[in-house]
Design a protein around this motif. Structure first.
Motif, PDB file in Angstrom:
ATOM      1  N   ASP A 405      -8.799  58.714  25.509  1.00 43.55           N
ATOM      2  CA  ASP A 405      -9.594  59.758  24.863  1.00 43.55           C
ATOM      3  C   ASP A 405     -10.813  59.109  24.220  1.00 43.55           C
ATOM      4  OD1 ASP A 405     -10.675  61.845  23.440  1.00 43.55           O
ATOM      5  OD2 ASP A 405      -8.754  62.581  22.680  1.00 43.55           O
ATOM      6  N   LYS A 406     -11.907  59.064  24.971  1.00 42.17           N
ATOM      7  CA  LYS A 406     -13.089  58.338  24.506  1.00 42.17           C
ATOM      8  C   LYS A 406     -13.637  58.941  23.223  1.00 42.17           C
ATOM      9  CE  LYS A 406     -15.907  57.112  27.668  1.00 42.17           C
ATOM     10  NZ  LYS A 406     -16.975  57.115  28.704  1.00 42.17           N
ATOM     11  N   ARG A 407     -13.686  60.278  23.148  1.00 46.19           N
ATOM     12  CA  ARG A 407     -14.250  60.908  21.964  1.00 46.19           C
ATOM     13  C   ARG A 407     -13.402  60.626  20.724  1.00 46.19           C
ATOM     14  NH1 ARG A 407     -13.593  65.360  18.935  1.00 46.19           N
ATOM     15  NH2 ARG A 407     -15.468  66.274  17.979  1.00 46.19           N
ATOM     16  N   ALA A 408     -12.080  60.769  20.847  1.00 44.59           N
ATOM     17  CA  ALA A 408     -11.205  60.512  19.703  1.00 44.59           C
ATOM     18  C   ALA A 408     -11.310  59.064  19.250  1.00 44.59           C
ATOM     19  CB  ALA A 408      -9.759  60.851  20.063  1.00 44.59           C
ATOM     20  N   HIS A 409     -11.458  58.185  20.252  1.00 45.91           N
ATOM     21  CA  HIS A 409     -11.587  56.774  19.953  1.00 45.91           C
ATOM     22  C   HIS A 409     -12.837  56.522  19.107  1.00 45.91           C
ATOM     23  CE1 HIS A 409     -10.294  52.722  21.921  1.00 45.91           C
ATOM     24  NE2 HIS A 409     -10.093  52.761  20.619  1.00 45.91           N
ATOM     25  N   ARG A 410     -13.953  57.087  19.483  1.00 46.18           N
ATOM     26  CA  ARG A 410     -15.205  56.871  18.765  1.00 46.18           C
ATOM     27  C   ARG A 410     -15.198  57.514  17.383  1.00 46.18           C
ATOM     28  NH1 ARG A 410     -19.701  57.652  23.637  1.00 46.18           N
ATOM     29  NH2 ARG A 410     -19.196  55.681  24.716  1.00 46.18           N
ATOM     30  N   VAL A 411     -14.625  58.703  17.291  1.00 44.98           N
ATOM     31  CA  VAL A 411     -14.529  59.359  15.989  1.00 44.98           C
ATOM     32  C   VAL A 411     -13.685  58.519  15.034  1.00 44.98           C
ATOM     33  CG1 VAL A 411     -13.593  61.354  14.769  1.00 44.98           C
ATOM     34  CG2 VAL A 411     -14.919  61.685  16.866  1.00 44.98           C
ATOM     35  N   SER A 412     -12.584  57.969  15.550  1.00 48.37           N
ATOM     36  CA  SER A 412     -11.725  57.127  14.725  1.00 48.37           C
ATOM     37  C   SER A 412     -12.470  55.891  14.248  1.00 48.37           C
ATOM     38  CB  SER A 412     -10.479  56.711  15.515  1.00 48.37           C
ATOM     39  OG  SER A 412      -9.662  55.855  14.755  1.00 48.37           O
ATOM     40  N   GLY A 413     -13.259  55.274  15.144  1.00 49.83           N
ATOM     41  CA  GLY A 413     -14.022  54.088  14.762  1.00 49.83           C
ATOM     42  C   GLY A 413     -15.051  54.395  13.688  1.00 49.83           C
ATOM     43  N   PHE A 476      11.230  66.114   5.716  1.00 51.86           N
ATOM     44  CA  PHE A 476      11.333  66.764   4.408  1.00 51.86           C
ATOM     45  C   PHE A 476      10.031  67.397   3.939  1.00 51.86           C
ATOM     46  CE2 PHE A 476      10.298  62.337   3.631  1.00 51.86           C
ATOM     47  CZ  PHE A 476       9.297  62.390   2.693  1.00 51.86           C
ATOM     48  N   LEU A 477       8.961  67.310   4.717  1.00 48.46           N
ATOM     49  CA  LEU A 477       7.728  67.987   4.345  1.00 48.46           C
ATOM     50  C   LEU A 477       7.598  69.291   5.108  1.00 48.46           C
ATOM     51  CD1 LEU A 477       5.142  65.052   4.260  1.00 48.46           C
ATOM     52  CD2 LEU A 477       6.192  66.221   2.327  1.00 48.46           C
ATOM     53  N   PRO A 478       6.929  70.288   4.577  1.00 46.19           N
ATOM     54  CA  PRO A 478       6.695  71.535   5.312  1.00 46.19           C
ATOM     55  C   PRO A 478       5.967  71.243   6.625  1.00 46.19           C
ATOM     56  CG  PRO A 478       6.087  71.771   2.995  1.00 46.19           C
ATOM     57  CD  PRO A 478       6.365  70.323   3.201  1.00 46.19           C
ATOM     58  N   SER A 479       6.258  72.060   7.611  1.00 44.53           N
ATOM     59  CA  SER A 479       5.688  71.822   8.942  1.00 44.53           C
ATOM     60  C   SER A 479       4.165  71.837   8.913  1.00 44.53           C
ATOM     61  CB  SER A 479       6.206  72.885   9.924  1.00 44.53           C
ATOM     62  OG  SER A 479       5.855  74.193   9.460  1.00 44.53           O
ATOM     63  N   ARG A 480       3.558  72.688   8.073  1.00 43.31           N
ATOM     64  CA  ARG A 480       2.097  72.739   8.018  1.00 43.31           C
ATOM     65  C   ARG A 480       1.517  71.422   7.505  1.00 43.31           C
ATOM     66  NH1 ARG A 480      -0.683  77.247   4.261  1.00 43.31           N
ATOM     67  NH2 ARG A 480       0.318  75.930   2.691  1.00 43.31           N
ATOM     68  N   VAL A 481       2.211  70.806   6.508  1.00 41.82           N
ATOM     69  CA  VAL A 481       1.762  69.512   6.008  1.00 41.82           C
ATOM     70  C   VAL A 481       2.045  68.424   7.031  1.00 41.82           C
ATOM     71  CG1 VAL A 481       2.052  67.821   4.167  1.00 41.82           C
ATOM     72  CG2 VAL A 481       2.126  70.272   3.646  1.00 41.82           C
ATOM     73  N   ALA A 482       3.174  68.536   7.729  1.00 46.37           N
ATOM     74  CA  ALA A 482       3.564  67.517   8.682  1.00 46.37           C
ATOM     75  C   ALA A 482       2.625  67.438   9.871  1.00 46.37           C
ATOM     76  CB  ALA A 482       4.991  67.763   9.166  1.00 46.37           C
ATOM     77  N   THR A 483       1.919  68.528  10.150  1.00 49.11           N
ATOM     78  CA  THR A 483       0.998  68.527  11.300  1.00 49.11           C
ATOM     79  C   THR A 483      -0.445  68.251  10.878  1.00 49.11           C
ATOM     80  OG1 THR A 483       0.710  70.913  11.081  1.00 49.11           O
ATOM     81  CG2 THR A 483       2.444  70.144  12.590  1.00 49.11           C
ATOM     82  N   MET A 484      -0.674  67.906   9.629  1.00 49.63           N
ATOM     83  CA  MET A 484      -2.041  67.653   9.167  1.00 49.63           C
ATOM     84  C   MET A 484      -2.678  66.474   9.884  1.00 49.63           C
ATOM     85  SD  MET A 484      -1.908  68.240   5.053  1.00 49.63           S
ATOM     86  CE  MET A 484      -3.558  67.577   4.897  1.00 49.63           C
ATOM     87  N   GLU A 485      -1.849  65.449  10.209  1.00 54.99           N
ATOM     88  CA  GLU A 485      -2.405  64.272  10.840  1.00 54.99           C
ATOM     89  C   GLU A 485      -3.002  64.598  12.193  1.00 54.99           C
ATOM     90  OE1 GLU A 485      -1.084  59.830  12.332  1.00 54.99           O
ATOM     91  OE2 GLU A 485       0.385  61.244  11.569  1.00 54.99           O
ATOM     92  N   ALA A 486      -2.296  65.451  12.943  1.00 59.76           N
ATOM     93  CA  ALA A 486      -2.800  65.825  14.261  1.00 59.76           C
ATOM     94  C   ALA A 486      -4.095  66.612  14.149  1.00 59.76           C
ATOM     95  CB  ALA A 486      -1.741  66.635  15.010  1.00 59.76           C
ATOM     96  N   LYS A 487      -4.230  67.378  13.095  1.00 56.73           N
ATOM     97  CA  LYS A 487      -5.434  68.182  12.928  1.00 56.73           C
ATOM     98  C   LYS A 487      -6.587  67.351  12.340  1.00 56.73           C
ATOM     99  CE  LYS A 487      -2.902  72.528  12.141  1.00 56.73           C
ATOM    100  NZ  LYS A 487      -2.652  73.637  11.190  1.00 56.73           N
ATOM    101  N   HIS A 488      -6.285  66.291  11.607  1.00 57.55           N
ATOM    102  CA  HIS A 488      -7.328  65.522  10.929  1.00 57.55           C
ATOM    103  C   HIS A 488      -7.158  64.023  11.206  1.00 57.55           C
ATOM    104  CE1 HIS A 488      -8.351  69.184   8.718  1.00 57.55           C
ATOM    105  NE2 HIS A 488      -7.058  69.316   8.432  1.00 57.55           N
ATOM    106  N   PRO A 489      -7.263  63.589  12.458  1.00 56.75           N
ATOM    107  CA  PRO A 489      -7.126  62.148  12.736  1.00 56.75           C
ATOM    108  C   PRO A 489      -8.239  61.327  12.103  1.00 56.75           C
ATOM    109  CG  PRO A 489      -7.934  63.334  14.658  1.00 56.75           C
ATOM    110  CD  PRO A 489      -7.550  64.380  13.664  1.00 56.75           C
ATOM    111  N   ALA A 490      -9.425  61.914  11.943  1.00 58.54           N
ATOM    112  CA  ALA A 490     -10.522  61.162  11.335  1.00 58.54           C
ATOM    113  C   ALA A 490     -10.213  60.817   9.877  1.00 58.54           C
ATOM    114  CB  ALA A 490     -11.816  61.973  11.425  1.00 58.54           C
ATOM    115  N   ALA A 491      -9.581  61.746   9.161  1.00 59.88           N
ATOM    116  CA  ALA A 491      -9.220  61.468   7.771  1.00 59.88           C
ATOM    117  C   ALA A 491      -8.207  60.331   7.688  1.00 59.88           C
ATOM    118  CB  ALA A 491      -8.654  62.730   7.115  1.00 59.88           C
ATOM    119  N   ASN A 492      -7.281  60.293   8.665  1.00 66.41           N
ATOM    120  CA  ASN A 492      -6.310  59.197   8.704  1.00 66.41           C
ATOM    121  C   ASN A 492      -7.022  57.859   8.859  1.00 66.41           C
ATOM    122  OD1 ASN A 492      -3.909  57.798   8.852  1.00 66.41           O
ATOM    123  ND2 ASN A 492      -3.597  58.229  11.017  1.00 66.41           N
TER     124      ASN A 492
END
Length: 767
Positions: A405-413, A476-492
């Motif tokens: 995933d070239k775009r995800a790669h660059r955004v992460s960098g 043990f976290l709510p599903s909405r919180v548990a999926t935050m990483e997938a929605k915000h990889p740049a923040a990670n």
């Protein structure tokens, strides 16, 4: 079936980055450590290349609050020979001079100015005059001065009147001092500093008792008698007669120091036996029990006193006589605010000093560009530090996950780079702001705080337990919180950059020390550019890799290996925790490190419990949470409680190779003609520990030290020390490691941060 791809949860970073930010803010607000909050915010010391000044207190019976009969004596009464113990509270400025430098007595002589002390005290507390210790004479060409070299304490008595009424919540007597002095060798440098000190109200203060007792013993004793001074030779000479001196002095040669300035010819030399008086000589003799002297007046005399206090010295003891003057004085010379000799000395000093940029001024463009390049290279080298590797290993998982995933790669960098650069800018701005407010801080100051070290240890423990598979946040976290990483990889990726800077910044590397040392003296914008260049250098490898397709194609495809790699990476995390626990042990002692270990075990128990299923989960979670809370309340304060330092006399033996560093020890060693090697180090500095194991403990290096008769000193910066911070700044550095070789009569030699056996031996071979 596709295997789940492991990744580092953004939620962990989000939570603990907040903890770290709070710890950093608390460290900056409270002065970095709890001890600093109580003591180091008050500056009792100041250092220059020529003088180290320290404000001291001495109250062996405590501060007599509300005792009407416990008024302190004045400096005049002490000078008059009354007991120094009349004053229950003493303060004083101790001046430690570099070799060949001196400051001045109350009568400075031909070309000096006496040290001046301006006190700020609470209502009802008054400062007396300086109880001047015995001076010595410094002949300089055709001039002569009266003053002090080595170490001298200028004690001042405090009068505690009944009007002094501290509040019920006050535990200290606050003392502030603005001092100014002139320090001279052949050139003269005016200097000044401000000091503050807190004297406990409800306990004795006798830590500096030996220094004050030595100053008291150096006070002249009052001599009573029919003393007399007569003007002779048309008012060109004085005939001095002093009675009542101890009989043991009869027949001895005495030194005479007039307290009244600009009367006698300071540079007059003793006449030889049988020599007739000349305009530049003086003579003395004993008439039975009476000491007499004949002294020439100064051609620049500006005073016509009716009473002249004289201090007579022999064998380190002194006697003071107030002698009346008989006869009319001739007309005086025109008074000068600054003596012609002093004015000429100051002008010569100004002409001989190299032109240097004052603090916070721009440097030449070429120098600034060199600093930026050095900062960029230093940031690159930071990636090789073992304290950074565990964090960067997390990103390897992200590389593999987004390999196609070239775009995800660059955004992460880009996000990772932003996190690193902005974190360096934030830490740099915080350090510059605190230094502008008067704090003595250097780069890596955050790991001088036990709270920050403990927060990092907790963070890396949680990371390691997650990577090892002990728990999953999704359990043990709510599903909405548990999926935050997938929605915000740049923040990670951004928060991973923040974490990398938090643990990497104390690991100073080659080219980085000089750039940071220059940065703290630049204007704020230029300084921040240097800090930003360090961050860009650190993020550059990952940024380049994220934008180069060739690197992405080289990465293995996602598969089962990632689960094994994820679990394997837990061990570097635990290794980092072990290092942080060792650092904490240097700051809070064995009790603090043991308390944190117990809390980490309790935290691991809690994280394991919340991952269980069924009813067991709730009962075990409640039990583990209760255990963690009780432990935190019982032993948690030990984690941030500073370790008490043993007195130097108890902890250091004379024969020990590495002695604790101090300005006094350096000055004494150099004055004895012996070279000095200083190791500025810290427990949290990985480069320092590497150099210590590979070079400073090397048998060839130790043999070279012994052959050159070098005194080795160690300045430990693990916990905050404003004196060491000031010395690093004077050397043009802002962090550790720093290695300095000093030899009598030579400029200091600052060695490379990455030390080698050959470097040390070569430096020793040049002294």
């Amino acid at each position: 079936m596709a295997l789940p791809l492991p990744s580092f949860p953004m939620r962990t970073l989000s939570f603990f980055s907040g903890v770290l930010i709070a710890a950093f803010a608390m460290a900056g607000t409270l002065g970095v450590t709890p001890v600093a909050a109580q003591n180091n915010s008050l500056k009792s010391t100041a250092s220059t290349e020529q003088v180290r000044a320290e404000l001291m207190a001495y109250a062996p019976q405590g501060v007599p609050v509300g005792q009407t009969g416990a008024l302190a004596g004045t400096g005049a009464s002490v000078a008059a020979g009354q007991s120094t113990q009349e004053a229950p509270v003493w303060v004083g400025l101790q001046l430690t001079h570099a070799p060949h430098w001196h400051t001045y007595w109350k009568n400075s002589g031909d070309s000096g100015l006496p040290t001046e002390l301006e006190w700020t005290l609470p209502p009802g507390v008054m400062a007396g005059d300086i109880a001047w210790p015995l001076p010595r004479k410094f002949p300089i060409g055709q001039l002569a001065n009266y003053g002090y070299d080595g170490t001298v304490l200028l004690p001042v008595p405090l009068t505690i009147t009944p009007e002094y009424k501290p509040s019920a919540f006050s535990n200290t007597l606050d003392v502030k001092l603005k001092a100014s002095w002139l320090v001279c060798r052949q050139e003269c440098i005016p200097q000044d500093a401000e000091f503050a000190l807190q004297i406990p109200l409800r306990s004795s203060t006798a830590l500096n008792g030996s220094a004050f007792e030595a100053a008291f013993k150096s006070q002249p004793q009052q001599v009573e008698g029919a003393h007399r001074i007569e003007l002779r030779d048309g008012g060109k000479r004085l005939s001095v007669r002093v009675e009542g001196l101890p009989s043991a002095l009869q027949g001895q040669v005495l030194e005479m120091f007039p307290e009244t300035p600009q009367v006698l010819l300071t540079a007059a030399t003793p006449a030889t036996a049988g020599q007739a008086p000349t305009p530049s000589t003086w003579s003395q003799r004993w008439d039975g029990k009476v000491w007499t002297a004949d002294f020439p007046l100064s051609p620049d005399r500006s005073e016509s006193p009716s009473m002249m206090p004289l201090v007579l010295v022999s064998g380190g003891q002194g006697w003071r006589a107030e002698v009346p003057v008989e006869g009319p004085w001739p007309a005086v010379a025109q008074a000068a605010t600054v003596s012609p000799a002093l004015e000429a000395a100051l002008k010569a000093n100004a002409d001989s000093q190299p032109t240097t940029a004052p603090p916070n001024t721009a440097v030449p463009a070429a120098t600034f560009m060199l600093a930026l390049v050095g900062a960029l290279i230093g940031g690159l080298v930071l990636n090789l530090m073992p304290c950074v590797f565990p964090v960067l290993a997390i990103k390897v998982l992200g590389f593999a996950q987004h390999a196609q995933d070239k775009r995800a790669h660059r955004v992460s960098g880009l996000a990772y780079t932003a996190g690193v650069v902005l974190s360096f800018l934030a830490l740099g701005a915080l350090m510059l702001g605190l230094r502008a407010a008067g704090e003595q801080l250097g780069w890596g100051f955050q790991l001088q705080s036990p709270a920050v070290v403990a927060a990092l240890a907790v963070l890396f423990t949680v990371i390691g337990l997650n990577l090892a598979g002990l728990f999953e946040f999704g359990s043990f976290l709510p599903s909405r919180v548990a999926t935050m990483e997938a929605k915000h990889p740049a923040a990670n990726s951004f928060l991973t950059g923040v974490l990398a800077v938090a643990v990497a910044s104390p690991c100073t590397a080659p080219f980085m020390g000089a750039s940071l040392g220059l940065a703290v003296g630049l204007p704020a914008m230029q300084a921040l550019l240097v800090f930003g260049a360090i961050g860009l250098g650190m993020a550059l490898p990952y940024l380049a890799a994220s934008w180069l397709p060739a690197v992405a194609r080289m990465l293995p495809k996602p598969g089962a290996w990632m689960i094994v790699f994820k679990q394997f990476m837990a061990f570097p995390m635990f290794g980092t925790v072990a290092w942080l626990l060792w650092v904490l042990g240097q700051q809070s002692g064995i009790d603090g490190a043991a308390a944190l270990i117990a809390l980490l075990v309790a935290l691991a128990f809690l994280l394991w419990a919340v991952g269980l299923g069924g009813r067991t989960r709730w009962s075990m979670t409640a039990l583990s949470a209760l255990a963690l809370v009780l432990l935190a309340g019982a032993i948690g304060p030990n984690v941030v409680k500073p370790m008490e330092e043993a007195p130097a006399s108890a902890s250091v033996s004379t024969g020990q190779r590495w002695q604790p560093w101090s300005h006094e020890r350096v000055a004494q060693t150099l004055a004895a003609g012996q070279p000095v090697f200083v190791d500025f180090t810290a427990a949290w500095c990985v480069t320092c520990q590497y150099n210590k194991k590979t070079t400073l403990n090397n048998s060839d290096v130790l043999a070279a030290f012994d052959a050159a008769k070098v005194q080795t000193l160690r300045a430990d910066w693990t916990r905050r020390d404003p004196v060491i911070s000031a010395e690093l700044q004077r050397l043009g550095r802002s962090g550790v490691p720093v290695y300095v070789l000093l030899a009598p009569g030579r400029d200091p030699v600052v060695l490379s941060e990455i030390l080698s056996v050959a470097d040390v031996k070569a430096a020793l071979g040049r002294i």
